[in-house]
Each structure stands twice: as C-alpha cells, then as structure tokens.
Scaffold this motif. Structure first.
Motif, short mmCIF file in Angstrom:
data_model
loop_
_atom_site.label_atom_id
_atom_site.label_comp_id
_atom_site.label_asym_id
_atom_site.label_seq_id
_atom_site.Cartn_x
_atom_site.Cartn_y
_atom_site.Cartn_z
N THR A 146 0.58 -1.36 0.15
CA THR A 146 -0.26 0.01 0.14
C THR A 146 0.83 1.72 -0.04
N GLU A 186 0.90 4.25 -3.00
CA GLU A 186 0.16 5.63 -2.80
C GLU A 186 1.93 6.47 -3.06
N PRO A 210 2.59 8.64 2.40
CA PRO A 210 1.96 6.51 2.51
C PRO A 210 2.37 6.63 3.72
N SER A 245 0.46 8.15 6.99
CA SER A 245 -1.14 7.69 6.22
C SER A 245 -1.72 5.84 6.61
#
Length: 291
Positions: free
Chosen positions: A19, A23, A105, A108
C-alpha cells in the motif's frame, strides 16, 4: 516512547509495504517525476520498490537511525540514484522529493493502524520524520557533490576546447584565447601549446588575445608563464590582438609583457613569416585574353 514509535514504524512498513509503495509512486507521478522525460516509469518503480524494501530490512534490524551499519546498503542505493540524477540533469528539489514524499504514505498507514493510540502514533511519526530527513540529507549531499563533479568535468572539457592550437605554416603556430585566463586554464593553455610545439617542431607561437575581455596584472602573469614555457621548448612568442582599451589599461597598471606584440593576428603572422625567412608575394592575376 521512542522505542514504541520505532516498533510501530517497523510493523507498518512490513505489513503495509504494498500500500505504501502504491501511494508513494502515485505521489511521485503527480509531483511531476515523469514529466521531464529524464526517467521512465519502469525505472522509477524499480527504484522506489528497491528503496522501500531496503528500508524495511534496515528498520527490522537496525532501528530508526540512518547512520547505523544496517542502513549502509540503503545509503549506497540512494547514493547511486542521486549520482545518476545529477548526471541526468534533475533538480535538487526533484531529488530530495524522491525520499521526502515517502513520509505521507507512511504517515497515512500509521494513522490508520494507530488511530486509537495517540502516544504511539506521535512517537512513530516523529521516528519516521527523523529517519527520512536523515536519508534525504544523505541523498542531497551525494547529489550536490556529484553535480559539482559534473560541472568540474564540463569546465575542464570547455577549457580544453576553448584553447585550440592552430598550425598556420610550417613551424608557426597560433593560439587564439577566448575568455578570462585563470590559473587552471593557464595550465591547460601551456599543456596544449607545449605539446603542439613538440608535435609541429614549431619555431614561433602566436598567442592571440583578441577574445580576452581584459588584461590585468594577474592575466599578464598567466600569459608570461605560457610564454616562458614556450621559450624553454625553443619557440619564440608573439602576442597579437591587444585592443586600444586593453593597451591603456596595461599602461595604467604598469603591466609589461616583455614580448613582441602586434595589433592583429595578420600582422603577427606576417612578422612570423619574416622571422622564418619567408615572404608573401602578391601575383598579378592573369587576364583571360593572355591565356
């Protein structure tokens, strides 16, 4: 608290690597990483995947201090990327953003996984920021040093190209100078001139300074060094191209070249021909009727 933050960072990078990578690449692309055309998307993906994987391994074994030995491989990789970007013409901002854009990223992911633990989240964000700042500084140091090396090599190549030695006649050379003479360039001038004197077995070398913007005491010293070196190789020198403004400046400064000088390269060439026992004779054109 710092250890808790590092532990949280290690877990997030390991568990959400895919992920974070997606990103990160999205941020790099939206930031214009591919717009310049200096790097292809596949190469950017490879670089980002390699860096993130090495970051994960370093975090797992060495904590969040980028100066530790565990980060040596990652530092080397970032150094290679920085050097290649310096050669490719990337800006410092583009190069620094490659690492700094990884913060968002990771932040997050940390926020999602520790939304109910404010202390651990704050510690993890602090550790992430400190680590990526360290890596970014390393990246910029390598980039700037590499760019200085590139500029230095380009300057040397330009200096060599801007000091050609021209063979005007058997035993007569001309060295047209353009731009300012400094110590480094004087070395190139002398090297090229002396090598040409040896190769051509020259008796006379004409140093034309028409393209030199100004002649002060320092420039005169550099010229004298080149002249002295040529004399040691058995070649006399003639200076040409001294403009009226430069002549006035040299008189005011009390600069003396102690060498024969001529106003133009043509005058210097004519003198060189006479010194070598040659003359140029104009022949009368043959009329068509005479033939």
């Amino acid at each position: 608290m710092a250890n808790e933050g590092t532990g949280a960072l290690v877990r997030v990078v390991s568990e959400e690597e895919g992920t974070i990578l997606t990103e990160w690449l999205g941020l790099l692309k939206s930031g214009g990483a591919l717009q310049t055309g200096r790097i292809r998307e596949a190469e950017l993906q490879t670089q980002a995947k390699t860096v993130l994987g090495q970051l994960r391994d370093a975090l797992a074994s060495g904590g969040s201090n980028a100066d530790l030995e565990a980060y040596a491989t990652l530092r080397d990789t970032l150094g290679e990327i920085s050097r290649s970007r310096a050669i490719q013409g990337f800006t410092p901002t583009d190069t620094a953003n490659f690492v700094l854009s990884l913060k968002e990223p990771i932040f997050s992911s940390l926020s999602r996984s520790h939304a109910n633990d404010a202390k651990t989240l704050a510690a993890a964000i602090l550790s992430t920021s400190h680590l990526l700042d360290q890596l970014s500084l390393h990246t910029m140091e390598v980039f700037l040093q590499s760019r200085e090396d590139v500029i230095g090599r380009q300057g040397q190549e330009i200096a060599e190209l801007s000091t050609p030695v021209v063979r005007l006649w058997d035993g007569i050379l001309a060295l047209p100078l353009i731009g300012t003479l400094d110590s480094a360039r004087t070395g190139v001038v002398m090297e090229n001139l002396l090598q040409a004197i040896v190769d051509e077995e020259a008796e006379i070398a004409i140093i034309d300074i028409t393209g030199v913007p100004t002649v002060d005491t320092l420039v005169a010293q550099h010229l004298l060094k080149a002249i002295a070196a040529a004399r040691l190789m058995g070649a006399d020198c003639i200076i040409s191209g001294i403009r009226p403004q430069i002549a006035q400046t040299m008189v005011h400064l009390g600069v003396e070249l102690n060498v024969v000088s001529k106003a133009t390269l043509a005058d210097a060439f004519a003198l060189a021909l006479r010194r070598t026992g040659r003359t140029v004779v104009r022949k009368q054109p043959v009329s068509p009727s005479a033939s």
